[in-house]
Scaffold this motif. Structure first.
Motif, PDB file in Angstrom:
ATOM      1  N   GLY A  51       0.829  -0.985  -0.257  1.00 35.89           N
ATOM      2  CA  GLY A  51       0.550   0.272   0.183  1.00 35.89           C
ATOM      3  C   GLY A  51       1.174   1.518  -0.026  1.00 35.89           C
ATOM      4  O   GLY A  51       1.830   1.163   0.027  1.00 35.89           O
ATOM      5  N   PRO A  52      -0.111   1.945   0.121  1.00 37.32           N
ATOM      6  CA  PRO A  52       1.257   3.748   0.042  1.00 37.32           C
ATOM      7  C   PRO A  52       2.033   3.589   1.435  1.00 37.32           C
ATOM      8  O   PRO A  52       2.962   4.640   1.063  1.00 37.32           O
ATOM      9  N   ASP A  53       1.944   2.715   2.638  1.00 32.58           N
ATOM     10  CA  ASP A  53       2.591   2.857   3.851  1.00 32.58           C
ATOM     11  C   ASP A  53       3.479   2.419   3.797  1.00 32.58           C
ATOM     12  O   ASP A  53       4.365   2.221   3.970  1.00 32.58           O
ATOM     13  N   GLY A  54       3.401   1.293   2.397  1.00 28.74           N
ATOM     14  CA  GLY A  54       4.647   0.640   1.548  1.00 28.74           C
ATOM     15  C   GLY A  54       4.356  -1.123   2.556  1.00 28.74           C
ATOM     16  O   GLY A  54       5.536  -1.482   2.418  1.00 28.74           O
ATOM     17  N   LEU A  55       3.290  -0.540   3.055  1.00 28.31           N
ATOM     18  CA  LEU A  55       3.330  -2.090   3.991  1.00 28.31           C
ATOM     19  C   LEU A  55       2.456  -3.256   2.641  1.00 28.31           C
ATOM     20  O   LEU A  55       1.167  -2.609   2.447  1.00 28.31           O
ATOM     21  N   PRO A  56       2.551  -4.006   3.543  1.00 25.87           N
ATOM     22  CA  PRO A  56       1.171  -5.109   2.916  1.00 25.87           C
ATOM     23  C   PRO A  56      -0.372  -4.366   2.750  1.00 25.87           C
ATOM     24  O   PRO A  56      -0.727  -4.172   3.764  1.00 25.87           O
TER      25      PRO A  56
END
Lengths: 401, 401
Positions: free
Chosen positions: A392-397
């Protein structure tokens, strides 16, 4: 973890490949250099693929990786070798071409997420598709355009063959630094449209010897493996290439079977001996030979990697009859409807003559768990649709869809 | 059929032998000349033997043969080759030494009867003992004293190794006429008194490829077999001879296992592939390696011929513990009492540590049908007691005792 800065995110897919001239044994464990060349068929990603998203951001404080939704140790040596190699290539490119807008990416940490569209439990070698996809995705995100054989190879030797579609050879090379140990396409996926592939997923009871450990043991103890690598494989590579170029199915099929058998022979010649074929695998071998004998022609071939699953090659005009023969000899368990996955295969009757020729009583149900029907396919692909990103935009799955 | 003239009757016994360096492949089908030398252990006739009576008489109108009480076709080529060869040697001797009282025997027809003291159904190769016994007995009745390797060999290649006790090599020879392809004793049966042999008789489900057909297919199709014969076996013959001379059990055991595995590897490299090892055979292989690993020493070896039965070599101080391990992993069927035949083995407990090291759940009972415990034994013997003759005064089989 959220950042104002847009993230560079790339998502790609890569295929599974099945060797018809087998890779077994490294001459350099560190660089993953093989003792012989090998040749494989790239399977279609409609049925089997790995999807990988890589995101780089200045905000990330460390490299991280998630496989099938679970975070894994990014410090494992093969993964580290891939990351190191791709960054080395990126740095080389930046030096050659100063002012590259991507040059700043080199200081960024990366987050990687990867999923397979097939169950790991199926015992299908997923590391080739996985490392090919990783190399291909990292190359896009770091702006690397050179040959990726080495990046993929450092993760898993056979992964370099998943960098191309169609029919692919991995040239063993001669140099000690491995620069000439690279994958090359022999023929594109459009070359032999009639070719079909069936994966017969077989129940494995026991833990198998991993291929890294197994091939090391074979190199150290099997006199036959060395002879195979030096004296048998070179001519087989040439002959297999000819069979593919000329679409000579009987030649292709016979050599595929012979090479699978010889690979397993070198496993038996290893000390202590290694056995990847189980009773069901042997039944499949006998089924194929009897099917061919009945037709007086080599219409079907088997090949086995480091496990009991059979991969079957045949042509489109033979698939239905062979599937009927498998259904007869290996009655489905409770999953009768889901026994055949992938490409559609029209039901076909099994003639009394063929049934008699097979001379096989059906086994207890479930020996072959299911069949995946597929065909030759293309190499890695970039997915343009941002919704395909696994991070996602947060760099997490993203939460699993 | 009864005659006034006394019959010349001779009865002999001959042993089974088990190769530790395997014979697989002929360079001359007619003369039965092998592509490599081989080396075997002669098993004791107290447990396994063939008994053969040969009678010659001027009254017999044709050669006849009875095997295990049933008359067989005397015209079969291997039998004819043995008869022709022994008569050729007898003629040669008569010419060299005229006035031989036996010379008239050459014009006589022969009646032969042969029985095994072990069930044919056990799947133990009986042809070696059978043809060795035939050659030995015919030689006595026809007064031949020269080397009998060729006579026995023409019946069944490995039969020439059953002409001697102890440890026996069959030198492949170089001559095209096979005169130097002969068996020789490497060490007598008294040489290594601690050596023990266990035959694990395994249920075979399906018809196996016969060894004559199998080795022909391997010679024609396996690239690995040729390499084995030319480049691997010569050094192994020398090393095996050294291990036997020095009574080096770990060396003997490891090389025995490696050579069995390599023979089966060449069967897998044959096209279509041949598999003599079944799931029970593989369980025995794993059992042996885990047993040895537990002890940190090679205390047991397996070898397999063209079938699933295992032949185990070990020393007298290890037999009881290994039998306990087999009993644990392969619980006897309904024949608990008769599970162990032959030499007495005192019952031994299986330690919890060894049981854990084997890491094997017991299989369904009966995978190993029974064990025959035996040891190294002498070569063929003449039986002086006339009551041992299998043929009566009329030259026909006596009623079964």
């Amino acid at each position: 973890m959220a950042s104002e800065q847009p993230l560079a995110a790339v998502t790609c897919t890569a295929p599974v490949n099945i060797a018809v001239i087998k890779y077994w044994g490294k001459r350099d464990e560190e660089l993953v250099l093989p003792i012989n060349s090998s040749l494989s068929v790239t399977l279609h990603q409609d049925q089997l693929k790995t999807t990988t998203t890589a995101v780089i951001s200045k905000d990330f404080t460390e490299d991280r990786i998630w496989l099938n939704g679970r975070e894994e140790d990014v410090g494992q040596p093969r993964l580290q070798a891939c990351l190191r190699e791709i960054r080395r290539l990126a740095r080389k490119r930046r030096n050659a071409w100063d002012g590259d807008p991507l040059s700043s990416s080199l200081s960024c940490k990366v987050h990687v997420a990867s999923v397979n569209n097939f169950p790991t439990a199926a015992g299908l070698a997923s590391s080739a598709a996985g490392y090919a996809c990783l190399a291909y995705t990292l190359a896009r995100v770091y702006g690397v355009e050179s040959d990726l054989s080495e990046v993929a190879r450092r993760g898993s030797g056979s992964a370099c063959r998943s960098l191309y579609g169609g029919f692919v050879e991995w040239q063993m090379g001669e140099q000690t630094d491995g620069k000439d140990s690279v994958a090359r396409q022999v023929a594109p996926e459009s070359h032999w449209p009639e070719l079909r592939v069936l994966i017969l997923v077989v129940s494995a009871e026991k833990k198998l010897t991993g291929s890294t450990v197994g091939m090391r043991a074979s190199v150290e103890t099997s006199p036959l493996l060395r002879f195979r690598a030096e004296a048998v494989v070179p001519a087989r590579m040439a002959e297999m290439t000819r069979c593919i170029r000329e679409r000579d199915f009987p030649g292709f099929a016979q050599l595929t079977m012979k090479d699978s058998n010889q690979f397993h022979a070198t496993c038996l010649d290893t000390f202590p001996p290694i056995s990847y074929l189980n009773a069901v695998s042997w039944r499949i071998i006998h089924l194929v030979h009897r099917f061919n004998a009945h037709h007086g022609d080599t219409k079907v071939a088997y090949t086995f990697d480091a496990g009991p699953n059979a991969v079957i090659f045949t042509l489109d005009d033979t698939v239905a009859e062979f599937v009927a023969a498998v259904r007869h000899s290996f009655p489905p368990g409770s999953n009768g409807d889901a026994f055949l996955k992938g490409l559609q295969v029209r039901p076909a009757p099994l003639s009394a003559e063929l049934q008699a020729a097979l001379a096989m009583e059906p086994t207890t149900p479930g020996g072959v768990k299911y069949i995946i029907a597929t065909q030759v396919g293309p190499g890695p692909q970039i997915l343009d649709d941002p919704s395909a990103h696994l991070l996602g935009p947060d760099g997490l799955p993203k939460p699993a869809a």
